[in-house]
Write a protein that holds these residues in place. Structure first.
Motif, short mmCIF file in Angstrom:
data_model
loop_
_atom_site.label_atom_id
_atom_site.label_comp_id
_atom_site.label_asym_id
_atom_site.label_seq_id
_atom_site.Cartn_x
_atom_site.Cartn_y
_atom_site.Cartn_z
N VAL A 3 37.41 26.92 21.33
CA VAL A 3 37.87 24.79 20.98
C VAL A 3 36.52 24.77 20.05
CG1 VAL A 3 38.94 25.05 22.69
CG2 VAL A 3 36.81 24.51 23.26
N GLU A 4 36.73 23.69 19.21
CA GLU A 4 36.09 22.88 18.47
C GLU A 4 35.65 21.61 19.57
OE1 GLU A 4 34.71 21.83 13.92
OE2 GLU A 4 35.96 23.00 14.15
N ILE A 5 34.67 21.00 19.25
CA ILE A 5 34.57 19.45 20.08
C ILE A 5 33.57 18.74 18.67
CG2 ILE A 5 33.97 17.48 21.81
CD1 ILE A 5 34.44 20.65 23.68
N ILE A 6 34.18 17.81 18.11
CA ILE A 6 34.08 16.73 16.96
C ILE A 6 34.36 15.63 17.73
CG2 ILE A 6 34.40 16.35 14.85
CD1 ILE A 6 36.50 19.03 14.49
N VAL A 7 32.62 15.45 17.74
CA VAL A 7 32.34 13.55 18.43
C VAL A 7 32.00 13.07 16.99
CG1 VAL A 7 31.03 11.95 19.85
CG2 VAL A 7 31.49 14.87 20.63
N ASP A 8 32.78 12.02 16.55
CA ASP A 8 32.53 11.37 15.86
C ASP A 8 30.92 10.19 15.89
OD1 ASP A 8 32.32 8.92 13.87
OD2 ASP A 8 34.08 8.88 13.48
N CYS A 45 34.08 25.43 27.62
CA CYS A 45 35.00 24.41 26.96
C CYS A 45 36.48 24.74 27.04
CB CYS A 45 35.22 23.74 25.96
SG CYS A 45 36.64 22.37 25.77
N HIS A 46 37.01 24.54 28.25
CA HIS A 46 38.90 25.24 28.22
C HIS A 46 39.99 24.57 28.10
CE1 HIS A 46 37.53 23.74 32.45
NE2 HIS A 46 39.58 22.79 32.45
N ASN A 47 39.13 23.31 27.57
CA ASN A 47 40.34 22.84 26.39
C ASN A 47 41.43 21.72 27.42
OD1 ASN A 47 42.17 21.44 23.78
ND2 ASN A 47 43.16 23.78 23.79
N CYS A 48 40.40 21.15 28.29
CA CYS A 48 41.66 20.48 28.95
C CYS A 48 42.09 18.99 28.68
CB CYS A 48 40.59 20.19 30.48
SG CYS A 48 39.18 19.63 30.71
N LYS A 49 40.95 18.43 27.55
CA LYS A 49 41.01 17.35 26.62
C LYS A 49 40.55 15.99 27.83
CE LYS A 49 43.90 19.21 22.97
NZ LYS A 49 44.46 20.34 23.74
N PHE A 50 40.24 16.42 29.11
CA PHE A 50 39.70 15.37 29.52
C PHE A 50 38.52 14.03 29.22
CE2 PHE A 50 40.79 17.77 33.94
CZ PHE A 50 41.79 17.69 33.43
N CYS A 51 37.89 14.96 28.47
CA CYS A 51 36.82 13.90 27.44
C CYS A 51 37.16 13.04 26.14
CB CYS A 51 35.50 14.76 27.15
SG CYS A 51 36.44 16.29 25.91
N ALA A 52 38.25 14.31 25.46
CA ALA A 52 39.29 13.12 24.58
C ALA A 52 39.73 11.53 25.48
CB ALA A 52 39.96 13.81 23.16
N GLY A 53 40.54 12.19 26.37
CA GLY A 53 41.41 11.55 26.74
C GLY A 53 40.33 9.54 27.48
N ARG A 54 39.65 10.61 28.16
CA ARG A 54 38.97 9.36 28.65
C ARG A 54 37.61 8.33 27.38
NH1 ARG A 54 37.35 8.53 34.12
NH2 ARG A 54 39.29 9.44 34.18
N LYS A 63 39.79 20.70 19.02
CA LYS A 63 40.73 21.42 17.82
C LYS A 63 40.38 22.96 18.63
CE LYS A 63 39.95 21.30 13.32
NZ LYS A 63 39.58 20.89 12.11
N VAL A 64 41.54 23.62 18.80
CA VAL A 64 41.50 25.20 18.87
C VAL A 64 41.17 25.95 17.58
CG1 VAL A 64 42.90 26.88 19.42
CG2 VAL A 64 43.08 24.44 20.61
N VAL A 65 40.21 26.48 17.89
CA VAL A 65 39.78 27.12 16.61
C VAL A 65 40.34 28.78 16.66
CG1 VAL A 65 37.86 28.29 15.23
CG2 VAL A 65 37.73 26.06 16.35
N LYS A 66 40.98 29.34 15.62
CA LYS A 66 41.80 30.55 15.79
C LYS A 66 40.74 31.63 15.68
CE LYS A 66 46.83 28.77 13.99
NZ LYS A 66 47.40 29.61 13.26
N PRO A 67 40.61 33.11 15.93
CA PRO A 67 39.30 33.45 15.52
C PRO A 67 39.78 34.56 13.88
CG PRO A 67 41.04 34.82 17.28
CD PRO A 67 41.65 33.13 16.87
#
Length: 77
Positions: A3-8, A45-54, A63-67
């Motif tokens: 995954v990729e975590i993008i913070v604005d 990161c295991h893509n739970c998206k708790f951070c984005a939701g909070r 974003k899920v990154v395809k290898p």
């Protein structure tokens, strides 16, 4: 899964809610010199998206990154 975590950085207010809710927070999140959070190491990161939701300002995008396929794999097709 990668995954990729993008913070604005313009939206982040440094509230720490992303850190507080993340099950792997100390391994993933760090605070910069301005007091804003960023994803330091997304390997855990295991893509739970708790951070984005909070996040109250919707500053986090996950974003899920395809290898990427290796050249050998592409030739075999």
């Amino acid at each position: 899964m990668a995954v990729e975590i993008i913070v604005d950085r313009n939206k982040c207010i440094g509230c720490g809610r992303c850190y507080d809710v993340c099950p792997k927070a100390p391994l993933i999140w760090k605070k910069d010199e301005d007091g804003k959070y960023y994803a330091y190491d997304v390997e855990y990161c295991h893509n739970c998206k708790f951070c984005a939701g909070r996040c109250p300002t919707k500053a986090i995008l996950i974003k899920v990154v395809k290898p990427k396929k290796r050249k050998e794999e592409k030739r075999m097709k």
